[in-house]
Enzyme design. Structure first.
Site, PDB file in Angstrom:
ATOM      1  N   SER A   1       0.897  -1.248  -0.102  1.00  9.44           N
ATOM      2  CA  SER A   1      -0.057   0.121   0.186  1.00  9.44           C
ATOM      3  C   SER A   1       0.847   1.160  -0.046  1.00  9.44           C
ATOM      4  O   SER A   1       2.202   1.332   0.607  1.00  9.44           O
ATOM      5  CB  SER A   1      -0.741   0.241   1.262  1.00  9.44           C
ATOM      6  N   ASP A   2       0.236   2.139  -0.515  1.00 13.01           N
ATOM      7  CA  ASP A   2       1.022   3.616  -0.409  1.00 13.01           C
ATOM      8  C   ASP A   2       0.845   3.921   1.163  1.00 13.01           C
ATOM      9  O   ASP A   2      -0.140   3.129   1.642  1.00 13.01           O
ATOM     10  CB  ASP A   2       0.390   4.694  -1.327  1.00 13.01           C
ATOM     11  N   TRP A   3       1.533   4.863   1.600  1.00 15.28           N
ATOM     12  CA  TRP A   3       1.817   5.149   2.975  1.00 15.28           C
ATOM     13  C   TRP A   3       0.381   5.769   3.500  1.00 15.28           C
ATOM     14  O   TRP A   3      -0.018   6.814   3.254  1.00 15.28           O
ATOM     15  CB  TRP A   3       3.094   5.999   3.262  1.00 15.28           C
ATOM     16  N   GLN A   4      -0.205   4.988   4.288  1.00 15.11           N
ATOM     17  CA  GLN A   4      -1.559   5.277   4.820  1.00 15.11           C
ATOM     18  C   GLN A   4      -2.667   5.322   3.805  1.00 15.11           C
ATOM     19  O   GLN A   4      -3.657   5.855   3.857  1.00 15.11           O
ATOM     20  CB  GLN A   4      -1.768   6.641   5.372  1.00 15.11           C
ATOM     21  N   ALA A   5      -2.541   4.466   2.677  1.00 18.74           N
ATOM     22  CA  ALA A   5      -3.599   4.302   1.664  1.00 18.74           C
ATOM     23  C   ALA A   5      -4.493   3.089   1.882  1.00 18.74           C
ATOM     24  O   ALA A   5      -5.425   2.816   1.086  1.00 18.74           O
ATOM     25  CB  ALA A   5      -2.714   4.318   0.112  1.00 18.74           C
TER      26      ALA A   5
END
Ligand SMILES: *[C@@H]1O[C@H](CO)[C@@H](O)[C@H](O)[C@H]1NC(C)=O
Ligand SMILES: *[C@@H]1O[C@H](CO)[C@@H](O)[C@H](O)[C@H]1NC(C)=O
Ligand SMILES: *[C@@H]1O[C@H](CO)[C@@H](O)[C@H](O)[C@H]1NC(C)=O
Ligand SMILES: *[C@@H]1O[C@H](CO)[C@@H](O)[C@H](O)[C@H]1NC(C)=O
Ligand SMILES: *[C@@H]1O[C@H](CO)[C@@H](O)[C@H](O)[C@H]1NC(C)=O
Ligand SMILES: *[C@@H]1O[C@H](CO)[C@@H](O)[C@H](O)[C@H]1NC(C)=O
Ligand SMILES: *[C@@H]1O[C@H](CO)[C@@H](O)[C@H](O)[C@H]1NC(C)=O
Ligand SMILES: *[C@@H]1O[C@H](CO)[C@@H](O)[C@H](O)[C@H]1NC(C)=O
Ligand SMILES: *[C@@H]1O[C@H](CO)[C@@H](O)[C@H](O)[C@H]1NC(C)=O
Ligand SMILES: *[C@@H]1O[C@H](CO)[C@@H](O)[C@H](O)[C@H]1NC(C)=O
Ligand SMILES: CC(=O)N[C@H]1CO[C@H](CO)[C@@H](O)[C@@H]1O
Length: 870
Positions: free
Chosen positions: A289-293
Site C-alpha cells: 500500500s502507499d503510506w496510509q492508503a
C-alpha cells in the site's frame, strides 16, 4: 537533523464499509463504481521468469509460522525502524526486516548518495540503454545502503494533466515511452539486487484530494478521496499499458494508490488488484500500500493487497488493520489461509528473484536523521546506537548523471547561435542559474524553489551530494575560453540586467523555471500540483526584457513539465530555447556540454508544448465537486491526452511531442515494411490449479500471545501477536464478530480452480503472450546530412484507422548515432498489441478492420515517411 512532515498527514476517519456495501450505495447515487473481482489470484508456479524464485519461496514459506507470515506482510509502523517502511523480521529463519525506501531519482534522505536526473528527463533521452543504466546505478546505491525494495519507477501519474505535481517522477504522457522507461528501470533496479516497485497503481493523476487528511489540512471539507473514473478501454489502451510493460519486465512489487478508481480505494479495489493486475497481467509479485492508503483489513487482503505500509492505520497510532488483526482474521477464517500464504509467497518470490540468499547485510542508514548516533526506533525514541554509517555509494555515477541530463536536454529552437564557440562575452541571467543561498538541501524534501531547479519536491527526492549550478559551470568554461563572463542571479535586477545585456557582443543566457511536487507540501499556494503553467518568479518578464535588449538571447528552462511560452518563443532575438528538465546534481556541467556542443543535443520532448493551458483538454480538479463526498474526476477525454488531444482538436502547438533539434541535420528515406509470420491470436483458456496452502497452524489462541515479559516491546510498534486469548479484545475492532459471509464479497474466500481470462498469459506475465508477437518490421534509412556526428531519435507511429482512434500513436523508436554523410538503418517493430484496440465486449484485444498506416518521422507532427499495412 531531518525534518519529517508528519504534521502534514492529518488524521482521518479510517473505518470503511466493506466494498460490497459501497456498491449498492454507489449505484443508487449514480456514481461510477468498480465491479467486484474475487477471489484474489494465487501465484502460478510456472510463470515465466518466476519458477525458480517460486521454488525457493515455497521452501521458505513452508517453514514459516502464521505469526511469521503476518510479520512479513505488515509494516512495523511509521518511523519505527530505519527506512521509510519496514516489515517485521523472521529471526527464527534468519531473515532481517526488509527495507522499503524512496526512490525514483535516488535514495531519499540519506547522505553520500547521488541525485540523478528525473524520470521525465531520462525519458527525454529516448535512450533505452541510458534508462537501464540509470535504473541500475540507482539500484546499486540503494543496495549499498541495505534497501530491499526501491519505491519506483513511476507510471502513475502518467501525465494526464500537465499541471499535475508529480509528472516529473514518471516519464511521459505517452504510454509507450513510459512503458519503455518502466521496463528498463525495473530491469536496472533488479539486476542491481533490489526489488523494483511499479507505482502508483493506478489513476493517481493529481495531488489534490488524494488523501482526506491532507485535503482537510488545506481547508477542503471532504470525507472520501478523489475518485478517478476511468472506462475500461481507456484503462487498457492508456493507463494500464506501461504497467503491463513493468510486469512483463519482471517487476517484483507494485504500490497501490491513495485515490479511488470508480469510487473504490486503490488499495482495496478488487477489479484493479485481483482483476487487472493479477488475473489479466499475471503479476506474480506483491502489492504494497502507499503510506496510509490502506483503509480496511480483511477486505483489502481479499482485494489483493499483500503488504501493509507503513503498517499502522495512521502514522503512529500503534494499531494496524493487519498485524494482530490479520492473525485473528486468519484464525477465524475471514482471511483464508491460502491468502496469507500467497501474500508471503509473493513477497518471498520477489525477494528470491533478486537475492541469492536470505543472509542480508545490515541496513546502514536511518531515514529519520543524518546524525551518526540516535534511536534506531525513531518514533519510539528507543534503542540509542549508531544509526548512520554514512556509506558512500556514489561510485562513478556522476559521469552517468552528467551524460543523461545532457542527452535529455531538448533543443527546442536554434536559429544558429548554438553551439557556442569561444564567445566573446557571456552574460548569464536569472535566479535559476545560481545556488540556493541556504544550500541545495536546505528545504526538507526540496519543498521550495530557490536557485537553480534540479529536482521537484516531495518523497521522490534525494539529497544533493553537491549541486553544480549553471553559473559555476558556465563561468568555468568561459574562463577556460578566455571569454568575458558576468552573471546576475536574480530575476528582479532590471536596470542592472538591461545595462549588462545591452552591451555589444553579448551572448545572454537566461535561466527560468517552474516547479511542482507532492501534495503534502504546499509551496507558495501550490499544493503539489502547479496552479498555473507559466514560469515562476516573473520568468516571462525576465525573458521578454532580456530579449528586448539583446538580439542574441538563449533561454534555458528547468521545469517539471511544459510551460506556456507563447508570448516570447518566436521573438527573433531569442536565438535558442532549451528544455533541460530536472537534471540532478551535475546540472551546470550537463547544460554547458550541450550549449558548447560537447554533446550534440539529441533529446526529444516527452510531452507537448501547447499554446494555451486549455489546449491540453483535461486539467487538475482544484475544488471538490461532490459536496463532502469523494470529488469525482471523470476521465471523459478517454485516450486523448497530450498530443493525441491536440491532434484530435486539430490545434496548433508551439512544440510538438517528440520534437527536438540537433546541431546536425538528418534526412529520412526508404520506408520498408516486412510482414512477419506470427500465428493467429489465441485467447487463453483453461483454469488455474486450486489455491495451495503452505504449512498448517494451530488454532489455539494461546500460541499467538506476546512471547513473554522479557520481550523487547517497542512503543507503538506493530506486532503480529495477540495481547489476550479473547480475540475480540485482542483485535479491538469495533465491528468485531462479522463473518466472512456477512461482510466479504461473494467468492472472497473461494479456493477452487479459477478460469483464466482470454487476455491473460497462461504462464507469461504481462498478458496474453501473443500480444507481444511481432507482426511487422518497419525499416527506414536515416542520413546525417550535416557536418558533425549526431544521435537521432527515430520515431515510429501508427494510425489504427478507426473513427475513435487517435490520429497517430507512438509505437516504437530507436536512437541511432550517425557520422556526417553516413546513412544508418532504423528498425522498428510492431507487435500485435501495438495494432490492437481493447474490446470491452469480448474483454480482449482485437485488431480492427480499419486500414492501418505506419509512419516514421522526427516527431509526432513531422512524419515524413508512411506506408499502409497489408
Ligand atoms: C470503471 O467504470 C467503467 C464504467 O462503468 C468501467 O468501464 C470500468 O471497467 C470500471 N473500472 C474499474 C477499475 O472499476
Ligand atoms: C516479528 O518482527 C519483530 C521485529 O520486527 C521481531 O521482534 C519478532 O520476533 C518477529 N516475530 C516473529 C514471530 O518472528
Ligand atoms: C552498510 O555499511 C556497514 C558498515 O560499513 C556494513 O557493515 C554493511 O554491510 C553495509 N550494508 C550493506 C547493505 O552493504
Ligand atoms: C463539513 O461539511 C458538512 C456539511 O456538508 C458540515 O456538517 C461540517 O460541519 C463541515 N465540517 C467542517 C470542518 O467544516
Ligand atoms: C484492528 O483494526 C481495527 C480497524 O478495523 C482497529 O480499530 C484496531 O485498533 C485494530 N487492532 C489492533 C490491535 O491493531
Ligand atoms: C532564497 O533564499 C534567500 C535566503 O534565505 C532569500 O533571501 C530569498 O528571498 C529566497 N528567494 C526566493 C525566491 O525565495
Ligand atoms: C504561477 O505560479 C508561480 C508559482 O506560484 C508564480 O510564481 C507565478 O507568478 C504564477 N504565474 C502567474 C501568471 O500568476
Ligand atoms: C532585438 O534586440 C535589439 C537590441 O539588440 C532591439 O533593438 C530590438 O528591438 C529587439 N527586437 C525585439 C523584437 O525585441
Ligand atoms: C489489548 O490491546 C488493546 C489495544 O490494542 C487494548 O484495548 C486492550 O485492553 C488490550 N488487552 C489486554 C488484555 O491487554
Ligand atoms: C475475525 O477477525 C477479524 C480481524 O480482527 C475481524 O474483523 C472479524 O470481525 C472477525 N470475525 C469473526 C467472525 O470473529
Ligand atoms: C567579435 C565581434 O563580434 N566583435 C563585434 C563586437 O561588436 C562591435 C560593435 O557592434 C562589432 O563591430 C564587432 O565586430
Amino acid at each position: 537533523m531531518q525534518l519529517i512532515h508528519a504534521a502534514f498527514w492529518l488524521p482521518f476517519l479510517a473505518a470503511r464499509a466493506a466494498p460490497a456495501d459501497n456498491h449498492a450505495q454507489l449505484i443508487k447515487r449514480d456514481l461510477a463504481y468498480s465491479p467486484p473481482v474475487y477471489p484474489s489470484p494465487w501465484m502460478n508456479p510456472e510463470a515465466d521468469g518466476w519458477a525458480e524464485a517460486y521454488v525457493k519461496a515455497r521452501e521458505f514459506v513452508s517453514q514459516m509460522t502464521l505469526l511469521e507470515k503476518v510479520n512479513l506482510t505488515t509494516g512495523t509502523g511509521w518511523a519505527s525502524e530505519q527506512c521509510v517502511g519496514q516489515v517485521g523480521a523472521i529471526p527464527r529463519l534468519g531473515l532481517r526486516s526488509l527495507c522499503m525506501h524512496d526512490a525514483p531519482l535516488g535514495i531519499r534522505g540519506t547522505d553520500y548518495n547521488s541525485a540523478f536526473p528525473s524520470g521525465q528527463t531520462a525519458a527525454a533521452t529516448w535512450d533505452r540503454q541510458l534508462m537501464y543504466r540509470r535504473g541500475y546505478a540507482i539500484g546499486k546505491e540503494a543496495k549499498g545502503k541495505g534497501i530491499n525494495v526501491i519505491l519506483g519507477p513511476v507510471a502513475g501519474p502518467l501525465g494526464r494533466m500537465p499541471a499535475a505535481g508529480r509528472n516529473w517522477e514518471g516519464f511521459s504522457p505517452d504510454p509507450v515511452l513510459t512503458g519503455v522507461g518502466m521496463a528498463e528501470t525495473v530491469k536496472g533496479h533488479q539486476d542491481a539486487g533490489v526489488i523494483a516497485c511499479a507505482k502508483h497503481f493506478i489513476g493517481n493523476e493529481q495531488e489534490h484530494f488524494r488523501q482526506v487528511g491532507e485535503a482537510r489540512g488545506y481547508g477542503f471539507n471532504i470525507s472520501e478521496t478523489l475518485s478517478s473514473n476511468i472506462d475500461d478501454k481507456t484503462m487498457h489502451e492508456l493507463y494500464l499499458w506501461p504497467f503491463a510493460d513493468a510486469v512483463r519486465a519482471g517487476v517484483g512489487s507494485f504500490m497501490c494508490s491513495y485515490q479511488q478508481v470508480n469510487n473504490s480505494y486503490g488499495c482495496q479495489n478488487s477489479k484493479l488488484m485481483n482483476g487487472l493486475l493479477k488475473d489479466e497481467l499475471g503479476f506474480q509479485g506483491f502489492v504494497l500500500s502507499d503510506w496510509q492508503a490502506q483503509h480496511t483489513g480483511a477486505a483489502a487482503a481479499a482485494a489483493g493487497l499483500d503488504m501493509s505500509m507503513p503498517g499502522d492505520t495512521e502514522f503512529n497510532t500503534g494499531v494496524s488493520f493487519w498485524g494482530t488483526n490479520l492473525t485473528v482474521a486468519v484464525l477465524n477464517g475471514t482471511v483464508p489461509a491460502y491468502r496469507i500464504d500467497d501474500m508471503a509467497m509473493r513477497i518471498m518470490a520477489a525477494f528470491f528473484k533478486v537475492e541469492k540468499s536470505i543472509e542480508l547485510d545490515p541496513i546502514n542508514f536511518s531515514f529519520w536523521s543524518l546524525d551518526t548516533y540516535g534511536p534506531i526506533h525513531w518514533a519510539a525514541g528507543e534503542g540509542y546506537q549508531q544509526i548512520n554509517y554514512h556509506v558512500d555509494v556514489r561510485a562513478d555515477h556522476a559521469n552517468l548523471i552528467r551524460e543523461i541530463a545532457a542527452k535529455g536536454t531538448v533543443l527546442l529552437k536554434n536559429t544558429g547561435s548554438l553551439p557556442l564557440n569561444k564567445p566573446k562575452f557571456v552574460a548569464v541571467i536569472g535566479e535559476d542559474a545560481g545556488p540556493n543561498p541556504n544550500g541545495p538541501n536546505s528545504c526538507a524534501d526540496r519543498g521550495c524553489n530557490n536557485g537553480t531547479l534540479a529536482m521537484g519536491w516531495g518523497s521522490g527526492t534525494a539529497n544533493f551530494p553537491y549541486l553544480i549550478t549553471p553559473d559555476a559551470a558556465l563561468q568555468a568554461q568561459a574562463i577556460k575560453d578566455g571569454s568575458r563572463y558576468e552573471s546576475i542571479l536574480t530575476n528582479y535586477a532590471s536596470s542592472q540586467t538591461r545595462a549588462l545585456v545591452s552591451q555589444d557582443n553579448v551572448t545572454a543566457i537566461v535561466f527560468v523555471n517552474a516547479d511542482s511536487g507532492e501534495g503534502y507540501i504546499n509551496f507558495e499556494g501550490n499544493m503539489g500540483d502547479r496552479n498555473n503553467l507559466t514560469l515562476w518568479r516573473g520568468g516571462d518578464n525576465l525573458v521578454k526584457n532580456v530579449s528586448r535588449w539583446c538580439s542574441n538571447t538563449i533561454v534555458v528552462i528547468h521545469s517539471t513539465g511544459p510551460v506556456l511560452i507563447s508570448e516570447w518563443y518566436d521573438s527573433p532575438n531569442i536565438t535558442a530555447i532549451l528544455w533541460a528538465g530536472l537534471p540532478g546534481q551535475e546540472s551546470g556541467n550537463s547544460i554547458t556540454d550541450v550549449l558548447y556542443g560537447k554533446v550534440n543535443p539529441s533529446g526529444k520532448s516527452p510531452f507537448t508544448w501547447g499554446a494555451t493551458r486549455e489546449g491540453y483538454g483535461a486539467d487538475v480538479l482544484y475544488t471538490p465537486n461532490n459536496g463532502e463526498g469523494a470529488p469525482q474526476q471523470d476521465f471523459s477525454e478517454g485516450v486523448f491526452i497530450d498530443y493525441r488531444y491536440f491532434d484530435k482538436a486539430n490545434t496548433s502547438v508551439i512544440y510538438e511531442f517528440g520534437h527536438g533539434l540537433s546541431y546536425t541535420t538528418f534526412e529520412y528515406s526508404n520506408i520498408q515494411v516486412t510482414k512477419k509470420n506470427a500465428g493467429p491470436y489465441k485467447p487463453t483458456t483453461g483454469q488455474t490449479a486450486p489455491a495451495p496452502t503452505f504449512g498448517n497452524f494451530s488454532t489455539d489462541l494461546s500460541d499467538y500471545l506476546f512471547p513473554d515479559e522479557e520481550f523487547p516491546y517497542v512503543y507503538q510498534y506493530i506486532y503480529p501477536y495477540l495481547n489476550t486469548t479473547d480475540p475480540r479484545n485482542a483485535s479491538g475492532d469495533p465491528h468485531f464478530g462479522q463473518t466472512a459471509e456477512e461482510f466479504m464479497p461473494p467468492h472472497a474466500i473461494d479456493d477452487s480452480p479459477q478460469p483464466l481470462l482470454p487476455s491473460s498469459g497462461k504462464n507469461s506475465p504481462g498478458g496474453n503472450q501473443a500480444l507481444y508477437d511481432i507482426l511487422y518490421e518497419v525499416t527506414a534509412d536515416i542520413t546525417n546530412t550535416g557536418e558533425i556526428v549526431g544521435d537521432e531519435v527515430v520515431q515510429l507511429y501508427v494510425s489504427l484507422g478507426g473513427p475513435d482512434d487517435p490520429k497517430v500513436v507512438l509505437r516504437d523508436f530507436g536512437k541511432l548515432r550517425i557520422e556526417p554523410g553516413q546513412t544508418a538503418k532504423f528498425r522498428g517493430l510492431l507487435t500485435r498489441r501495438d495494432l490492437s484496440n481493447w474490446d470491452v465486449v469480448s474483454q480482449d484485444w482485437v485488431i480492427s478492420e480499419h486500414t492501418k498506416t505506419v509512419f516514421v518521422g522526427k516527431s509526432s507532427r513531422d512524419l515524413g515517411l508512411s506506408a499502409v499495412l497489408e
